[in-house]
Design an enzyme around this catalytic site. Structure first.
Site, short mmCIF file in Angstrom:
data_model
loop_
_atom_site.label_atom_id
_atom_site.label_comp_id
_atom_site.label_asym_id
_atom_site.label_seq_id
_atom_site.Cartn_x
_atom_site.Cartn_y
_atom_site.Cartn_z
N ARG A 237 -6.84 10.66 -2.92
CA ARG A 237 -7.11 9.64 -3.93
C ARG A 237 -7.46 10.36 -5.23
O ARG A 237 -8.13 11.40 -5.21
CB ARG A 237 -8.29 8.74 -3.52
CG ARG A 237 -8.00 7.74 -2.42
CD ARG A 237 -7.10 6.59 -2.90
NE ARG A 237 -6.87 5.59 -1.86
CZ ARG A 237 -5.82 5.56 -1.05
NH1 ARG A 237 -4.87 6.48 -1.13
NH2 ARG A 237 -5.69 4.59 -0.16
N GLU A 266 -4.53 4.19 -11.80
CA GLU A 266 -3.12 3.99 -11.49
C GLU A 266 -2.71 2.58 -11.88
O GLU A 266 -3.51 1.65 -11.69
CB GLU A 266 -2.88 4.23 -9.99
CG GLU A 266 -3.20 5.66 -9.58
CD GLU A 266 -3.01 5.91 -8.08
OE1 GLU A 266 -2.58 4.99 -7.35
OE2 GLU A 266 -3.32 7.03 -7.64
N HIS A 285 2.25 7.79 -6.78
CA HIS A 285 1.60 7.34 -5.54
C HIS A 285 2.62 6.89 -4.49
O HIS A 285 2.66 5.72 -4.10
CB HIS A 285 0.59 6.23 -5.82
CG HIS A 285 -0.43 6.08 -4.72
ND1 HIS A 285 -1.72 5.67 -4.94
CD2 HIS A 285 -0.34 6.30 -3.38
CE1 HIS A 285 -2.38 5.64 -3.79
NE2 HIS A 285 -1.55 6.02 -2.82
P1 NAP Z 1 -8.53 10.68 8.62
O1 NAP Z 1 -7.72 10.93 9.84
O2 NAP Z 1 -9.74 9.84 8.72
O3 NAP Z 1 -8.89 12.12 8.02
C1 NAP Z 1 -9.85 12.30 7.01
C2 NAP Z 1 -10.36 13.73 7.01
O4 NAP Z 1 -11.35 13.85 5.98
C3 NAP Z 1 -11.03 14.15 8.32
O5 NAP Z 1 -10.80 15.52 8.55
C4 NAP Z 1 -12.51 13.91 8.04
O6 NAP Z 1 -13.39 14.75 8.78
C5 NAP Z 1 -12.61 14.26 6.58
N1 NAP Z 1 -13.70 13.49 5.96
C6 NAP Z 1 -14.03 12.22 6.21
N2 NAP Z 1 -15.07 11.85 5.45
C7 NAP Z 1 -15.41 12.91 4.73
C8 NAP Z 1 -16.42 13.15 3.78
N3 NAP Z 1 -17.30 12.21 3.43
N4 NAP Z 1 -16.49 14.37 3.21
C9 NAP Z 1 -15.62 15.33 3.54
N5 NAP Z 1 -14.65 15.16 4.47
C10 NAP Z 1 -14.53 13.97 5.04
O7 NAP Z 1 -7.65 9.99 7.48
P2 NAP Z 1 -6.07 10.17 7.20
O8 NAP Z 1 -5.30 9.15 7.94
O9 NAP Z 1 -5.72 11.61 7.36
O10 NAP Z 1 -6.04 9.74 5.65
C11 NAP Z 1 -6.80 10.47 4.71
C12 NAP Z 1 -6.74 9.82 3.35
O11 NAP Z 1 -5.47 10.04 2.77
C13 NAP Z 1 -6.88 8.30 3.33
O12 NAP Z 1 -8.24 7.89 3.37
C14 NAP Z 1 -6.22 7.91 2.04
O13 NAP Z 1 -7.16 7.82 0.99
C15 NAP Z 1 -5.26 9.07 1.76
N6 NAP Z 1 -3.86 8.63 1.83
C16 NAP Z 1 -3.08 8.72 0.72
C17 NAP Z 1 -1.77 8.30 0.78
C18 NAP Z 1 -0.88 8.40 -0.43
O14 NAP Z 1 -0.04 7.54 -0.61
N7 NAP Z 1 -0.99 9.42 -1.24
C19 NAP Z 1 -1.24 7.79 1.96
C20 NAP Z 1 -2.06 7.72 3.06
C21 NAP Z 1 -3.38 8.13 3.00
P3 NAP Z 1 -13.41 14.70 10.40
O15 NAP Z 1 -12.18 15.41 10.84
O16 NAP Z 1 -14.66 15.44 10.75
O17 NAP Z 1 -13.44 13.24 10.76
#
Ligand code: NAP
Length: 325
Positions: A237, A266, A285
């Site tokens: 983000r 955005e 995005h």
């Molecule tokens: P996820 O599986 O929940 O992975 C998030 C990772 O970040 C995990 O490793 C988690 O640690 C870590 N984390 C969580 N909270 C944190 C904090 N407060 N401080 C530091 N690290 C933290 O989520 P995901 O499915 O991979 O998605 C991640 C993010 O990508 C989404 O939330 C979204 O904002 C973004 N995204 C962007 C797009 C785009 O179009 N560009 C598309 C999809 C998603 P743990 O491993 O210990 O749980």
């Protein structure tokens, strides 16, 4: 009584018909703002919401007295006041897993384009300026064999790391995630303190969710700690980064190059300097924006809202507490 659903993002005709079998649907796929009178009117009657990209505030929730559930067409849920939803007993659902691989593809697209200067060099041809072999001033950097630093190692982070390790022979570091022994075994990934990862990585790729703890995680201090010549890639983000500090670091060479799919505001403002910078690859995005994945995300949201409004357990609830209450 037939429950009402407000759908404020595009879904397929088949998905819309499926919802209409069970619910009365207000379909407003072009809603650009929560101020839109048609949106506000439909919100006032809605038992369920299906959509994405609009910030749903507590003030808006006050205008939705019947609301029972929201199915976001996204995995990130930073647009929703989760604690407030839970307090009101409103269930929030998201779309994890179905977009993981596509978003990881986008991450790698940005890694490759940024390191190899692909967009800048393609532009050279478009503008008719390829008149001789390019010189070393336009050479890029290798990706294979380099060190990839993942900031966040969840579903998407692991999928990017897998591409790097198995496809490009990269060394994988990760931080801001709990220990991942399986990924350490599978990919040889190593866990590092945040600052140490910044100092060691040739490419830093961000995949943490936006939260109070991750807002402006990257600023002037962090960019200054990265290796000279290292690339920064953000597919998480925009607000995870202090954008003004990033622009300054890119301008003065502290930060070598950036590949960005997300921005503080955005769509990106017309006067943002980022698209004009040769060391920036900027995408609008598009992390999950393929036909297959957007269809799968919409289907997940349709399934989630249908189950939630029937009082059944949805596939991917965010605030599970509501189900127990
Ligand atoms: P996820 O599986 O929940 O992975 C998030 C990772 O970040 C995990 O490793 C988690 O640690 C870590 N984390 C969580 N909270 C944190 C904090 N407060 N401080 C530091 N690290 C933290 O989520 P995901 O499915 O991979 O998605 C991640 C993010 O990508 C989404 O939330 C979204 O904002 C973004 N995204 C962007 C797009 C785009 O179009 N560009 C598309 C999809 C998603 P743990 O491993 O210990 O749980």
């Amino acid at each position: 009584m037939t429950k009402r659903i407000l759908v404020f993002r595009q879904i397929s005709d088949e998905q819309l018909s499926a919802l209409e079998q069970d619910f009365s649907v207000d379909y407003l796929p072009d809603t650009a703002s929560v101020e839109d009178p048609a949106f506000l009117d439909a919100l006032g009657h809605a038992h369920g919401l299906v959509g994405s990209s609009l910030a749903i505030t507590p003030t808006l929730l006050d205008r939705a007295p019947n609301l029972e559930a929201i199915a976001s067409i996204s995995v990130g849920y930073d647009n929703y006041p989760v604690d407030e939803l839970t307090r009101r007993g409103i269930l929030l659902c998201n779309t994890p897993d179905v977009l993981t691989e596509t978003t990881a593809d986008t991450g790698f697209l940005l890694i490759m384009c940024t390191a190899r200067r692909a967009i800048e060099l393609a532009q050279l041809i478009k503008e008719g300026n390829w008149t001789e072999s390019i010189g070393s001033d336009l050479y890029g950097s290798d990706v294979h064999g380099k060190t990839l630093g993942m900031v966040g190692m969840g579903r998407i982070g692991a999928a990017v790391a897998r591409r790097g390790a198995l496809g490009f022979g990269m060394n994988i570091l990760y931080t801001k995630a709990s220990p991942k022994p399986d990924l350490e075994r599978e990919l040889g990934a190593k866990r590092r303190e945040f600052d140490q990862l910044l100092a060691e990585a040739d490419i830093v790729c961000v995949t943490v969710p936006l939260s109070a703890e991750t807002e402006k995680l990257f600023g002037a201090r962090e960019f200054a700690q990265m290796k000279p010549g290292a690339c920064f890639v953000n597919i998480a983000r925009g607000k995870v980064v202090d954008e003004a500090a990033m622009i300054e670091a890119l301008g003065d060479g502290t930060l070598h190059a950036a590949g960005l799919d997300v921005f503080e505001h955005e769509p990106l403002a017309a006067d943002s300097p980022l698209p004009q910078m040769n060391n920036v690859v900027a995408l609008p995005h598009i992390g999950s924006a393929t036909n297959e994945t957007r269809t799968a995300m919409a289907q997940r949201a349709v399934d989630n809202i249908r189950l939630a409004l029937r009082g059944e357990r949805p596939i991917s609830p965010v605030n599970e507490e509501v189900l127990k209450g």
